[in-house]
Motif scaffolding. Structure first.
Motif, short mmCIF file in Angstrom:
data_model
loop_
_atom_site.label_atom_id
_atom_site.label_comp_id
_atom_site.label_asym_id
_atom_site.label_seq_id
_atom_site.Cartn_x
_atom_site.Cartn_y
_atom_site.Cartn_z
N PRO A 138 29.03 43.55 43.55
CA PRO A 138 28.53 44.25 42.59
C PRO A 138 28.48 45.86 42.75
O PRO A 138 28.43 46.68 41.62
CB PRO A 138 27.06 43.79 42.75
CG PRO A 138 27.08 42.45 43.31
CD PRO A 138 28.23 42.67 44.29
N ALA A 139 28.76 46.45 44.02
CA ALA A 139 29.08 47.80 44.26
C ALA A 139 30.05 48.37 43.59
O ALA A 139 30.14 49.47 43.22
CB ALA A 139 28.77 48.04 45.78
N ASP A 141 31.35 47.18 40.42
CA ASP A 141 31.05 47.29 39.12
C ASP A 141 30.01 46.34 38.82
O ASP A 141 29.82 45.07 39.23
CB ASP A 141 32.41 46.80 38.39
CG ASP A 141 32.19 47.34 36.80
OD1 ASP A 141 32.78 48.33 36.67
OD2 ASP A 141 31.33 46.44 36.16
N PRO A 142 29.04 46.87 38.07
CA PRO A 142 27.86 45.97 37.66
C PRO A 142 27.92 44.62 36.89
O PRO A 142 27.29 43.74 36.85
CB PRO A 142 26.81 46.86 37.06
CG PRO A 142 27.92 47.97 36.48
CD PRO A 142 28.87 48.14 37.38
N ASP A 143 29.35 44.86 36.14
CA ASP A 143 29.51 43.79 35.08
C ASP A 143 30.14 42.52 35.99
O ASP A 143 31.43 42.91 36.43
CB ASP A 143 30.46 44.35 33.99
CG ASP A 143 30.45 43.15 32.91
OD1 ASP A 143 30.53 42.16 33.28
OD2 ASP A 143 30.79 43.89 31.73
N ARG A 147 34.39 42.51 37.36
CA ARG A 147 34.69 41.98 38.91
C ARG A 147 35.54 40.79 38.90
O ARG A 147 36.45 40.67 39.63
CB ARG A 147 33.30 41.79 39.79
CG ARG A 147 32.54 43.05 39.67
CD ARG A 147 31.68 42.92 40.89
NE ARG A 147 30.70 41.71 40.70
CZ ARG A 147 29.58 41.74 40.03
NH1 ARG A 147 29.22 42.65 39.42
NH2 ARG A 147 28.89 40.33 40.28
#
Length: 308
Positions: A138-139, A141-143, A147
């Motif tokens: 998640p670091a 991309d939050p989506d 990912r």
């Protein structure tokens, strides 16, 4: 003429510096959450393979493509670093005695020479796994859907239908599995898989992170394909014309092994002309972005006209 504007060189050098720092952090001694330990010898071999060398072209393409869509920060840098780790794994395995049997890479002993063959194989395996770990984190991309698309794209670019598939076609082109005479089209196909696929994905990764629309992504894929092809033709030319000292690796390998290249099919001047054509194609595909794509235009010229 190779692009030499201050802005281009500053961008290229700056991204390379940022990637180096990112890779240093990713390959630090401290175990990450979920890891039991980081064995010293394996980590040293991974660091030998990944740190302290190279132009970092693939992450540069990811960072610069994402920047077209105002996407900056850790996502493009981490994604580009993951692609670079995947690329470094491929070089470690490429250099093995069972593959190209090279002793020199970036002016330094190859990993199997600096350590041993078993350590080199494991270092490559670990670099590959780390690349996918970074994209899935998640670091980056939050989506989660972004990912997942990055992971899927890198898997396809690097696996059976991409880089690894291209590598076995390359071995076949040496005559390892019987007599091999490749047509020009077959050579282009092999090179697009072995070298081009990862360069194309380096561009696509930036578009994924930047949430680019379908038209932008289509244009960037055309750009990536032309850039990847230009890179390989330029590499074939350098293999014939440059010195091992300048390149930091052994030259003349393709001729030595009887492997057909576009230089053989088109002649040296024909190959240089093809490189120029591919530069024009790549640059033309960026017209929809206007001046925002100036750095990417310079990048394809740099790839095609480099001397090392």
């Amino acid at each position: 003429m190779i692009p030499s504007t201050d802005s281009f060189l500053m961008r290229l050098t700056g991204v390379a510096r940022d990637v180096e720092a990112c890779l240093e952090a990713l390959l630090s001694n401290e175990p990450r959450s979920g890891e039991m330990a980081r064995p010293d010898r394996l980590l040293s071999a991974m660091r030998h393979a990944a740190l302290g060398g190279g132009k970092r072209l693939r992450p540069f393409l990811t960072v610069e493509t994402a920047r077209l869509f105002a996407c900056t920060g850790p996502g493009p840098l981490r994604s580009g670093s993951a692609i670079e780790l995947l690329h470094c794994y491929s070089l470690v395995h490429d250099d093995l005695p069972s593959m190209d049997d090279d002793d020199l890479r970036r002016g330094q002993p190859t990993v199997h020479r600096a350590f041993d063959e078993a350590t080199a194989i494991l270092a490559g395996d670990a670099l590959q796994a780390l690349a996918f770990e970074i994209l899935a984190d998640p670091a980056t991309d939050p989506d989660g859907s972004v990912r997942a698309e990055l992971v899927l794209g890198l898997a396809r670019a690097s696996g059976l239908g991409g880089m690894v598939g291209g590598q076995i076609l390359d071995l076949a082109a040496e005559g390892r599995y019987g007599e091999a005479t490749l047509t020009e089209g077959e050579i282009r196909h092999l090179q697009m898989m072995k070298t081009g696929a990862l360069l194309i994905f380096s561009v696509e990764a930036g578009a994924i992170l930047g949430r680019a629309d379908a038209a932008a992504r289509a244009a960037l894929r055309t750009y990536g394909r032309a850039l990847g092809a230009a890179f390989q033709v330029a590499d074939d030319i350098l293999d014939r014309e440059a010195s091992a000292e300048a390149l930091g690796k052994r030259t003349g390998k393709d001729l030595e092994k009887g492997k057909a290249t576009l230089v053989d099919h088109l002649g040296m001047e024909g190959a240089k002309g093809e490189c120029r054509r591919l530069v024009e194609e790549a640059q033309g595909s960026l017209e929809i972005f206007g001046e925002k794509a100036a750095t990417l235009r310079d990048a394809v010229r740099f790839v095609a006209e480099r001397e090392v």
